[in-house]
Each structure stands twice: as structure tokens, then as C-alpha cells.
Design an enzyme around this catalytic site. Structure first.
Site, PDB file in Angstrom:
ATOM      1  N   SER A   1       0.624  -1.421   0.043  1.00 38.04           N
ATOM      2  CA  SER A   1      -0.079   0.114  -0.014  1.00 38.04           C
ATOM      3  C   SER A   1       0.864   1.340   0.058  1.00 38.04           C
ATOM      4  O   SER A   1       0.318   2.383   0.045  1.00 38.04           O
ATOM      5  CB  SER A   1      -0.940  -0.012   1.279  1.00 38.04           C
ATOM      6  OG  SER A   1      -0.106  -0.545   2.270  1.00 38.04           O
TER       7      SER A   1
ATOM      8  N   THR B   1       1.331   6.930   0.222  1.00 36.91           N
ATOM      9  CA  THR B   1       0.442   5.965   0.063  1.00 36.91           C
ATOM     10  C   THR B   1       0.475   5.438  -1.403  1.00 36.91           C
ATOM     11  O   THR B   1       0.477   6.307  -2.370  1.00 36.91           O
ATOM     12  CB  THR B   1      -0.892   6.185   0.412  1.00 36.91           C
ATOM     13  OG1 THR B   1      -1.667   4.844   0.529  1.00 36.91           O
ATOM     14  CG2 THR B   1      -1.512   7.221  -0.437  1.00 36.91           C
TER      15      THR B   1
ATOM     16  N   THR C   1      -5.286   6.930   8.166  1.00 40.14           N
ATOM     17  CA  THR C   1      -4.945   5.787   7.352  1.00 40.14           C
ATOM     18  C   THR C   1      -6.487   5.336   7.184  1.00 40.14           C
ATOM     19  O   THR C   1      -7.392   5.596   7.981  1.00 40.14           O
ATOM     20  CB  THR C   1      -4.027   4.834   7.769  1.00 40.14           C
ATOM     21  OG1 THR C   1      -3.975   3.748   6.946  1.00 40.14           O
ATOM     22  CG2 THR C   1      -4.439   4.256   9.240  1.00 40.14           C
TER      23      THR C   1
ATOM     24  N   THR D   1      -1.080   2.590   4.245  1.00 37.26           N
ATOM     25  CA  THR D   1      -0.470   3.769   4.195  1.00 37.26           C
ATOM     26  C   THR D   1       0.346   4.382   5.425  1.00 37.26           C
ATOM     27  O   THR D   1      -0.225   3.975   6.618  1.00 37.26           O
ATOM     28  CB  THR D   1      -1.620   4.911   4.219  1.00 37.26           C
ATOM     29  OG1 THR D   1      -2.381   4.734   3.015  1.00 37.26           O
ATOM     30  CG2 THR D   1      -1.284   6.163   4.156  1.00 37.26           C
TER      31      THR D   1
ATOM     32  N   GLY E   1      -7.082   9.901  -2.681  1.00 37.15           N
ATOM     33  CA  GLY E   1      -7.767   9.940  -1.301  1.00 37.15           C
ATOM     34  C   GLY E   1      -7.238  11.164  -0.356  1.00 37.15           C
ATOM     35  O   GLY E   1      -6.928  12.083  -0.958  1.00 37.15           O
ATOM     36  N   ASP E   2      -7.213  10.584   0.913  1.00 35.20           N
ATOM     37  CA  ASP E   2      -7.048  11.711   1.928  1.00 35.20           C
ATOM     38  C   ASP E   2      -5.244  11.913   1.921  1.00 35.20           C
ATOM     39  O   ASP E   2      -4.973  13.106   2.538  1.00 35.20           O
ATOM     40  CB  ASP E   2      -7.450  11.366   3.117  1.00 35.20           C
ATOM     41  CG  ASP E   2      -6.753  10.183   3.821  1.00 35.20           C
ATOM     42  OD1 ASP E   2      -6.732   8.995   2.863  1.00 35.20           O
ATOM     43  OD2 ASP E   2      -6.566   9.922   4.854  1.00 35.20           O
TER      44      ASP E   2
ATOM     45  N   ARG F   1      -8.377   8.637  -9.274  1.00 31.80           N
ATOM     46  CA  ARG F   1      -8.836   8.403  -7.751  1.00 31.80           C
ATOM     47  C   ARG F   1      -7.601   9.179  -6.864  1.00 31.80           C
ATOM     48  O   ARG F   1      -6.542   8.618  -6.802  1.00 31.80           O
ATOM     49  CB  ARG F   1      -9.270   7.365  -7.195  1.00 31.80           C
ATOM     50  CG  ARG F   1      -9.787   7.489  -5.823  1.00 31.80           C
ATOM     51  CD  ARG F   1      -8.749   7.023  -4.847  1.00 31.80           C
ATOM     52  NE  ARG F   1      -9.380   6.835  -3.401  1.00 31.80           N
ATOM     53  CZ  ARG F   1      -8.674   6.618  -2.309  1.00 31.80           C
ATOM     54  NH1 ARG F   1      -7.484   6.615  -2.498  1.00 31.80           N
ATOM     55  NH2 ARG F   1      -9.207   6.670  -1.198  1.00 31.80           N
TER      56      ARG F   1
HETATM   57  N1  ASP Z   1      -5.960   6.603   3.033  1.00 33.45           N
HETATM   58  C1  ASP Z   1      -5.213   5.951   1.964  1.00 33.45           C
HETATM   59  C2  ASP Z   1      -6.240   6.495   0.736  1.00 33.45           C
HETATM   60  O1  ASP Z   1      -7.687   6.319   1.004  1.00 33.45           O
HETATM   61  C3  ASP Z   1      -5.464   4.423   2.016  1.00 33.45           C
HETATM   62  C4  ASP Z   1      -4.795   3.715   3.242  1.00 33.45           C
HETATM   63  O2  ASP Z   1      -4.751   4.288   4.098  1.00 33.45           O
HETATM   64  O3  ASP Z   1      -4.957   2.532   3.118  1.00 33.45           O
HETATM   65  O4  ASP Z   1      -5.788   6.506  -0.084  1.00 33.45           O
END
Ligand code: ASP
Length: 333
Positions: free
Chosen positions: A90, A210, A243, A192, A222-223, A220
């Protein structure tokens, strides 16, 4: 209080900065004096906290701090360890790809002055945390995305490589048999990496890197690379990192929320719990299907962690000991 007595008291209780905070009601000038004493006598305990089981990354960051390096350098060096670890599916090389089989990486970094740099959706560059730092330090911008980020990386001498390993390719081909998109709650005790550090000067920095959610739609994000989402630091207050399902973290501006709750007087633990509360108490209560985990640290070196489901964990280094700890969690039924 005489200087010698104060130092004795502070080290006897081994509270480091906490000693300063207990005297916070003193006048401003007195507070400054105390902070200077603490700094000049090395009473600040270097501290690192990072999401998941990240022993080596935390140890690497701690080494930087113990040698007098900055929190910024520590979090960058620490995160690079996970980016290079091909077994972690990840982060960095070996990260699981999007549904088209492309590995795209996201990262961000924040220093103690509130500077921020981020890269989003980067292909073929392994150490995106260092690239985020370059964006912060060498460009007039805070975020670079996709091809632009890659172009900048190449101009800065970053090596291009194939990030899809045999194992990740195999997992993707298997996934394609059903093509069911369902974020996994806890990926093999590892996900992450979000890292926060306090250096010997008492400065806080943070980093997050990540490959995002496995089999995400191309494009896409993410955060993790978004300030206030996957990571936030305010050097006066503390920092937080996230995460898990990034969409849910973003909708509640999780890391920023935690730092603001600490500013209002909550401990890092209370702040993490309230931030998880904002997610699980939403109408519909669909939290059973996804995980979110937070870590936080305040200026006094107190830490907290909380998640929706069991098995979120983190590593913490303080007083020369690096420990892997299971986080408390919400869904106990
Ligand atoms: N937070 C990360 C995302 O949404 C993924 C993760 O922490 O597994 O991209």
C-alpha cells in the site's frame, strides 16, 4: 524557580516538554525562558509515531532525531523506508495498482513552519515523499499532479522505475477475475504510512505516503496527500495523520479536526476519538464496511490513536524505545 532546581525537577519527572506545559500559566516571558532552558539542556525527548507496524521506518526516523536532525528530515527518511519496501502493498514500490493495473502514488509533507508540499497520482517514481518535499522547497506551488509531478521529478534527478512488482501484478490479475471494488478493512496489519515527529528543538513535522486504495478508479486521490485530510501539523499545537478509507477522512477533514480539537484543550486521545465519532455517528452508519485510523501527538509529546475497527496499530518511539502498539477502537460489538 532557580535554573538548577528546575532542570532537576524536569529531568526527575522525565516529563520533558510536559514540564513546560504545567507552567503554562506563567507570564509569556517566563514561559519563553523555560522553553529556552529546556531546549539548551536537551530536555525535549525526540518522539516518532507512525501508522501501522512500521518498526524500521520509525527506527530510521528516530536515528535522525537522536543525531540532532530535524523532524522534517526524520519523517522523510522514515517514510522512504516503506516506499522502498516492496513487500508493503500500500506504499511505494509494490503498492497495489488501480483497476487498470497502474501503480499511482500520493504523498505529502508538512514542516514546523506550516509549509506543505504534495504530489498526487504519480507513476514510476518510488520516493514520492522526497518529491513532495521538493515541491514544498523548490516550487512556488504546494501540489503537483500526475504527468506534471513526474516531469518535475525527472528534472530533479529522480529515477524512473516500474513500481508494479510480480506479487502486485498477480494480485491485480486475480482481482480482475471478479473486479469487485471493496476496500479491505486492514491490509495485513500494514497500510498507508502517516508519520509525525518531534525533534530535539521541539519542532513537529509530518509526512504521509501511499499507493492509495487498491483497484481504485484511475485518477482517484484519497486523503493521504491532502492537507488537513491525511495529515496536518501546527507546530504550536501538534499533529495528526490518518489511514483507511480516504473518502471518509476527507469528508470530515480528519487530521485538521484533530489538531483543532487539541487546540481547544482535548488530549490527542480524546481528539482522535472525537474524529472517529464524527464518522461513525453519521446518518446511515455504514462504518461497518470500512476502516479509518488516526494517530496524533501534541506539543507536550502526549500521543493518541483510535480507529473504527480492531487491528489498527502504530509504532511509537520515545525515550529510546520503539514499540508497536495496538490502537483502541470504536466497534467493540
Ligand atoms: N488513506 C489511503 C487512501 O484513501 C489509503 C489507506 O490508508 O489505506 O488513499
Amino acid at each position: 524557580m532557580k535554573r538548577r532546581n528546575f532542570i532537576k525537577k524536569a529531568s526527575a519527572s522525565s516529563l520533558g516538554l510536559i514540564a513546560a506545559s504545567s507552567l503554562i500559566s506563567c507570564q509569556e516571558s517566563k514561559k519563553d525562558k523555560i522553553e529556552n532552558i529546556i531546549k539548551s539542556n536537551n530536555l525535549i525527548r525526540p518522539l516518532v509515531i507512525a501508522t501501522w507496524k512500521t518498526d524500521l521506518a520509525v527506527e530510521t526516523a528516530a536515528k535522525v532525531l537522536e543525531q540532532g536532525g530535524s523532524a522534517l528530515k526524520a519523517v522523510e527518511q522514515g517514510c522512504r523506508v516503506e516506499e522502498a519496501n516492496e513487500k508493503g502493498q500500500s506504499v511505494g514500490k509494490g503498492g497495489l495498482p488501480d483497476r487498470d493495473g497502474e501503480v499511482t502514488l500520493d504523498a505529502c509533507i508538512i514542516d514546523h513552519k506550516g509549509n506543505y508540499g504534495a504530489v498526487l497520482g504519480v507513476k514510476n517514481i518510488k520516493h514520492v515523499i522526497s518529491l513532495a518535499r521538493k515541491v514544498m522547497e523548490k516550487t512556488p506551488h504546494v501540489m503537483l499532479v500526475g504527468e506534471g509531478a513526474k516531469k518535475f521529478a525527472i528534472s530533479e534527478g529522480f529515477k524512473q522505475e516500474n513500481l508494479l512488482t510480480k506479487a502486485s501484478k498477480k494480485a491485480w490479475l486475480k482481482w480482475k477475475e471478479t473486479s469487485m471494488y471493496k476496500p479491505i478493512i486492514n491490509i495485513e496489519n500494514h497500510d498507508t504510512i502517516g508519520m509525525l515527529a518531534i525533534d530535539k528543538k521541539g519542532n513537529i513535522s509530518g509526512a504521509c505516503t501511499t499507493s492509495g486504495l487498491a483497484y481504485k478508479m484511475p485518477g482517484r486521490v484519497g486523503d493521504s496527500p491532502i492537507i488537513g485530510g491525511g495529515l496536518f501539523v501546527d507546530n504550536e499545537i501538534g499533529g495528526a495523520a490518518a489511514t483507511g478509507l480516504g473518502e471518509e477522512v476527507l469528508k470530515t477533514v480528519g487530521s485538521f479536526l484533530i489538531v483543532e480539537l487539541m487546540r481547544q484543550g482535548k488530549t490527542p486521545q480524546e481528539a482522535c476519538e472525537e474524529a472517529i465519532g464524527r464518522i461513525v455517528n453519521k446518518p446511515g452508519k455504514n462504518y461497518k464496511d470500512f476502516q479509518v485510523g488516526y494517530i496524533a501527538v501534541n506539543k507536550q509529546g502526549e500521543t493518541g490513536a483510535y480507529s473504527i475497527h480492531q487491528w489498527f496499530s502504530y509504532n511509537k518511539y520515545v525515550d529510546k524505545v520503539n514499540t508497536h502498539i495496538q490502537s483502541d477502537f470504536f466497534n467493540k460489538v
